[in-house]
Design a protein around this motif. Structure first.
Motif, PDB file in Angstrom:
ATOM      1  N   THR A   1      -6.644  10.730  -7.416  1.00 48.29           N
ATOM      2  CA  THR A   1      -6.870   9.436  -7.326  1.00 48.29           C
ATOM      3  C   THR A   1      -5.707   8.587  -7.527  1.00 48.29           C
ATOM      4  O   THR A   1      -4.748   9.299  -7.914  1.00 48.29           O
ATOM      5  CB  THR A   1      -8.008   9.090  -8.130  1.00 48.29           C
ATOM      6  N   ALA A   2      -5.537   7.404  -7.509  1.00 47.22           N
ATOM      7  CA  ALA A   2      -4.175   6.489  -7.946  1.00 47.22           C
ATOM      8  C   ALA A   2      -4.283   6.470  -9.505  1.00 47.22           C
ATOM      9  O   ALA A   2      -4.870   6.119 -10.282  1.00 47.22           O
ATOM     10  CB  ALA A   2      -4.571   5.206  -7.445  1.00 47.22           C
ATOM     11  N   VAL A   3      -3.059   6.991  -9.797  1.00 50.90           N
ATOM     12  CA  VAL A   3      -2.638   6.824 -11.174  1.00 50.90           C
ATOM     13  C   VAL A   3      -1.674   5.857 -11.321  1.00 50.90           C
ATOM     14  O   VAL A   3      -0.421   5.767 -10.653  1.00 50.90           O
ATOM     15  CB  VAL A   3      -2.106   8.192 -11.950  1.00 50.90           C
ATOM     16  N   ARG A   4      -1.697   4.870 -12.228  1.00 49.96           N
ATOM     17  CA  ARG A   4      -0.840   3.696 -12.433  1.00 49.96           C
ATOM     18  C   ARG A   4      -0.332   3.465 -13.788  1.00 49.96           C
ATOM     19  O   ARG A   4      -1.152   3.514 -14.510  1.00 49.96           O
ATOM     20  CB  ARG A   4      -1.417   2.299 -11.766  1.00 49.96           C
ATOM     21  N   VAL A   5       0.824   2.763 -13.774  1.00 51.53           N
ATOM     22  CA  VAL A   5       1.510   2.507 -15.100  1.00 51.53           C
ATOM     23  C   VAL A   5       1.915   1.115 -15.019  1.00 51.53           C
ATOM     24  O   VAL A   5       2.597   0.857 -14.031  1.00 51.53           O
ATOM     25  CB  VAL A   5       2.572   3.560 -15.549  1.00 51.53           C
ATOM     26  N   ASP A   6       1.922   0.337 -15.904  1.00 49.72           N
ATOM     27  CA  ASP A   6       2.239  -0.972 -15.905  1.00 49.72           C
ATOM     28  C   ASP A   6       3.741  -1.037 -16.344  1.00 49.72           C
ATOM     29  O   ASP A   6       4.599  -1.398 -15.539  1.00 49.72           O
ATOM     30  CB  ASP A   6       1.364  -1.759 -17.173  1.00 49.72           C
ATOM     31  N   ARG A   7       4.197  -0.359 -17.447  1.00 48.29           N
ATOM     32  CA  ARG A   7       5.524  -0.242 -17.627  1.00 48.29           C
ATOM     33  C   ARG A   7       5.884   0.887 -18.508  1.00 48.29           C
ATOM     34  O   ARG A   7       5.103   1.538 -19.565  1.00 48.29           O
ATOM     35  CB  ARG A   7       6.280  -1.644 -18.318  1.00 48.29           C
ATOM     36  N   VAL A   8       7.177   1.414 -18.579  1.00 46.24           N
ATOM     37  CA  VAL A   8       7.590   2.447 -19.494  1.00 46.24           C
ATOM     38  C   VAL A   8       8.808   1.852 -20.191  1.00 46.24           C
ATOM     39  O   VAL A   8       9.509   1.359 -19.669  1.00 46.24           O
ATOM     40  CB  VAL A   8       8.120   3.761 -18.785  1.00 46.24           C
ATOM     41  N   ARG A   9       8.962   2.535 -21.514  1.00 45.97           N
ATOM     42  CA  ARG A   9      10.215   1.913 -22.381  1.00 45.97           C
ATOM     43  C   ARG A   9      10.658   3.355 -22.994  1.00 45.97           C
ATOM     44  O   ARG A   9      10.003   3.862 -23.651  1.00 45.97           O
ATOM     45  CB  ARG A   9       9.894   0.961 -23.219  1.00 45.97           C
ATOM     46  N   ILE A  10      11.767   3.849 -22.522  1.00 44.20           N
ATOM     47  CA  ILE A  10      12.548   4.734 -23.074  1.00 44.20           C
ATOM     48  C   ILE A  10      13.734   4.816 -23.886  1.00 44.20           C
ATOM     49  O   ILE A  10      14.815   4.099 -23.133  1.00 44.20           O
ATOM     50  CB  ILE A  10      12.513   5.901 -22.041  1.00 44.20           C
ATOM     51  N   LYS A  11      13.887   5.051 -25.183  1.00 39.54           N
ATOM     52  CA  LYS A  11      15.204   4.933 -25.921  1.00 39.54           C
ATOM     53  C   LYS A  11      15.651   6.115 -26.182  1.00 39.54           C
ATOM     54  O   LYS A  11      15.435   6.883 -27.161  1.00 39.54           O
ATOM     55  CB  LYS A  11      14.965   4.016 -27.116  1.00 39.54           C
ATOM     56  N   LEU A  12      16.466   6.837 -25.341  1.00 39.82           N
ATOM     57  CA  LEU A  12      16.829   8.052 -25.222  1.00 39.82           C
ATOM     58  C   LEU A  12      17.665   8.552 -26.460  1.00 39.82           C
ATOM     59  O   LEU A  12      17.503   9.648 -27.194  1.00 39.82           O
ATOM     60  CB  LEU A  12      17.304   8.896 -24.086  1.00 39.82           C
ATOM     61  N   THR A  13      18.580   7.258 -26.768  1.00 40.99           N
ATOM     62  CA  THR A  13      19.606   7.836 -27.794  1.00 40.99           C
ATOM     63  C   THR A  13      18.734   7.629 -29.218  1.00 40.99           C
ATOM     64  O   THR A  13      19.190   8.247 -30.162  1.00 40.99           O
ATOM     65  CB  THR A  13      20.665   6.710 -27.798  1.00 40.99           C
ATOM     66  N   GLU A  14      17.613   7.199 -29.262  1.00 43.48           N
ATOM     67  CA  GLU A  14      16.642   7.143 -30.362  1.00 43.48           C
ATOM     68  C   GLU A  14      15.866   8.456 -30.520  1.00 43.48           C
ATOM     69  O   GLU A  14      15.180   8.335 -31.626  1.00 43.48           O
ATOM     70  CB  GLU A  14      16.281   5.735 -30.910  1.00 43.48           C
ATOM     71  N   GLY A  15      15.422   8.771 -29.340  1.00 45.89           N
ATOM     72  CA  GLY A  15      14.309   9.833 -29.344  1.00 45.89           C
ATOM     73  C   GLY A  15      13.095   9.067 -29.406  1.00 45.89           C
ATOM     74  O   GLY A  15      12.010   9.784 -29.938  1.00 45.89           O
ATOM     75  N   ASP A  16      13.128   7.967 -28.550  1.00 45.24           N
ATOM     76  CA  ASP A  16      11.866   7.175 -28.993  1.00 45.24           C
ATOM     77  C   ASP A  16      11.339   6.567 -27.297  1.00 45.24           C
ATOM     78  O   ASP A  16      12.197   6.278 -26.657  1.00 45.24           O
ATOM     79  CB  ASP A  16      11.941   5.854 -29.957  1.00 45.24           C
ATOM     80  N   GLY A  17       9.943   6.613 -27.108  1.00 44.34           N
ATOM     81  CA  GLY A  17       9.536   6.140 -25.953  1.00 44.34           C
ATOM     82  C   GLY A  17       8.084   5.736 -25.974  1.00 44.34           C
ATOM     83  O   GLY A  17       7.401   6.006 -26.927  1.00 44.34           O
ATOM     84  N   ALA A  18       7.698   4.807 -25.029  1.00 49.46           N
ATOM     85  CA  ALA A  18       6.386   4.255 -25.106  1.00 49.46           C
ATOM     86  C   ALA A  18       6.007   4.100 -23.631  1.00 49.46           C
ATOM     87  O   ALA A  18       6.946   3.876 -22.656  1.00 49.46           O
ATOM     88  CB  ALA A  18       6.216   3.155 -25.749  1.00 49.46           C
ATOM     89  N   ILE A  19       4.683   4.240 -23.281  1.00 54.88           N
ATOM     90  CA  ILE A  19       3.958   4.049 -21.853  1.00 54.88           C
ATOM     91  C   ILE A  19       3.053   2.919 -22.169  1.00 54.88           C
ATOM     92  O   ILE A  19       2.130   3.033 -22.923  1.00 54.88           O
ATOM     93  CB  ILE A  19       3.613   5.208 -21.174  1.00 54.88           C
ATOM     94  N   TYR A  20       3.149   2.104 -21.331  1.00 52.51           N
ATOM     95  CA  TYR A  20       1.819   1.017 -21.491  1.00 52.51           C
ATOM     96  C   TYR A  20       0.934   0.876 -20.230  1.00 52.51           C
ATOM     97  O   TYR A  20       1.420   0.812 -19.282  1.00 52.51           O
ATOM     98  CB  TYR A  20       2.544  -0.240 -21.629  1.00 52.51           C
ATOM     99  N   GLU A  21      -0.203   0.706 -20.559  1.00 49.08           N
ATOM    100  CA  GLU A  21      -1.389   0.602 -19.581  1.00 49.08           C
ATOM    101  C   GLU A  21      -1.370   1.467 -18.481  1.00 49.08           C
ATOM    102  O   GLU A  21      -1.051   1.126 -17.172  1.00 49.08           O
ATOM    103  CB  GLU A  21      -1.306  -0.841 -18.994  1.00 49.08           C
ATOM    104  N   LEU A  22      -1.607   2.710 -18.843  1.00 45.67           N
ATOM    105  CA  LEU A  22      -1.789   4.002 -17.641  1.00 45.67           C
ATOM    106  C   LEU A  22      -3.264   3.805 -17.357  1.00 45.67           C
ATOM    107  O   LEU A  22      -4.288   3.850 -18.027  1.00 45.67           O
ATOM    108  CB  LEU A  22      -1.423   5.088 -18.282  1.00 45.67           C
ATOM    109  N   SER A  23      -3.647   3.779 -16.067  1.00 48.67           N
ATOM    110  CA  SER A  23      -4.936   4.093 -15.459  1.00 48.67           C
ATOM    111  C   SER A  23      -4.917   5.090 -14.391  1.00 48.67           C
ATOM    112  O   SER A  23      -4.247   5.215 -13.851  1.00 48.67           O
ATOM    113  CB  SER A  23      -5.199   2.715 -14.980  1.00 48.67           C
TER     114      SER A  23
END
Length: 266
Positions: free
Chosen positions: A45-67
């Protein structure tokens, strides 16, 4: 010759630099595309993501509104939604596979359970899709499988918290709002790592199984069984009425024939 070699070295350095620049400046889009690609392949089925934020130098990331969209044949648009997903990346692992994600926290996940008029359950259909996609992946040849799988990942710890289950049961004309218990998963991918599709299947199956367990506690299955039993009893009653009516009509016709015969013999 030295000039040629030097020129080649310079070109290689420029190519590597350009590649790294592209990677770091487009990492969010690359991750977003990978989630949608491998997620859609796993769920069919369709998997969609609103936006992604990856701070690789800080080892931190976030994924927003996955459906995750519902399979065909259901009214609700989605089967699963994830609000904000935060993660911590092991920077020591980014040089080679398997890449290690230390922790993933999924906040406010939503599971949308639906039984349609045909008494099909969307989560059961979605789970069938996950099994079918795994079988399809296993049937591919070595080169095809390698191309389709993508990088291997390890997730040390994954948590779902503050989730809700919304249930729509069309045959009962009822809606339910239930709490989704917190889910804790560890060492996903084992020591060798797993592909994005494999991890998607494992995580979603655990999420679906947990939601189904809570739904069964609510007694929806029992209510549906009762509804089906009542429907069968009504059908049997109608059959019995039709049979009694048919028998009555036959008796009337027999009586008419007998009376007609008597009149002829008089």
């Amino acid at each position: 010759m030295k000039k040629i070699i030097l020129s080649l070295v310079v070109l290689v350095v420029i190519a590597i630099t350009a590649g790294l620049f592209y990677l770091f400046t487009n990492l969010d889009a690359i991750v977003k595309g990978a989630i949608e690609k491998y997620g859609s392949e796993a769920t069919q089925t369709a998997v969609r993501v609103d936006r992604v934020r990856i701070k690789l130098t800080e080892g931190d990331g976030a994924i927003y509104e996955l459906s995750v969209a519902n399979p065909e044949g259901f009214d609700l648009p989605n089967a699963i939604t994830l609000g904000e997903t935060g993660m911590g990346i092991d920077l020591k692992s980014v040089r080679e596979e398997p890449y290690v994600i230390n922790h993933v926290t999924v906040r406010e996940p939503g599971v949308f359970f639906e039984i349609n008029a045909d008494k099909k359950a969307n989560l059961y259909e979605l789970k069938k899709n996950l099994v079918a996609s795994r079988a399809a992946g296993e049937d591919k040849s070595g080169s095809e499988k390698a191309d389709a799988q993508g990088p291997r990942l390890i997730i040390r710890r994954l948590i779902f918290e503050q989730g809700r289950i919304t249930a729509k049961v069309t045959p009962l004309d009822k809606d339910y709002d239930l709490e989704l218990p917190a889910i804790h998963m560890t060492d996903l991918g084992g020591s060798q790592g797993a592909t994005a599709s494999e991890l998607t299947r494992e995580i979603l199956q655990r999420l679906i199984d947990t939601a189904n367990k809570e739904i069964r506690k609510k007694g929806i299955d029992a209510e549906l069984d009762k509804l089906e039993t009542e429907a069968r009893e009504k059908v049997e009653e109608e059959k019995a009425k039709m049979k009694d009516k048919a028998d009555s009509e036959i008796e009337k016709e027999k009586k008419k024939a007998e009376d007609k015969l008597k009149n002829m013999l008089q």
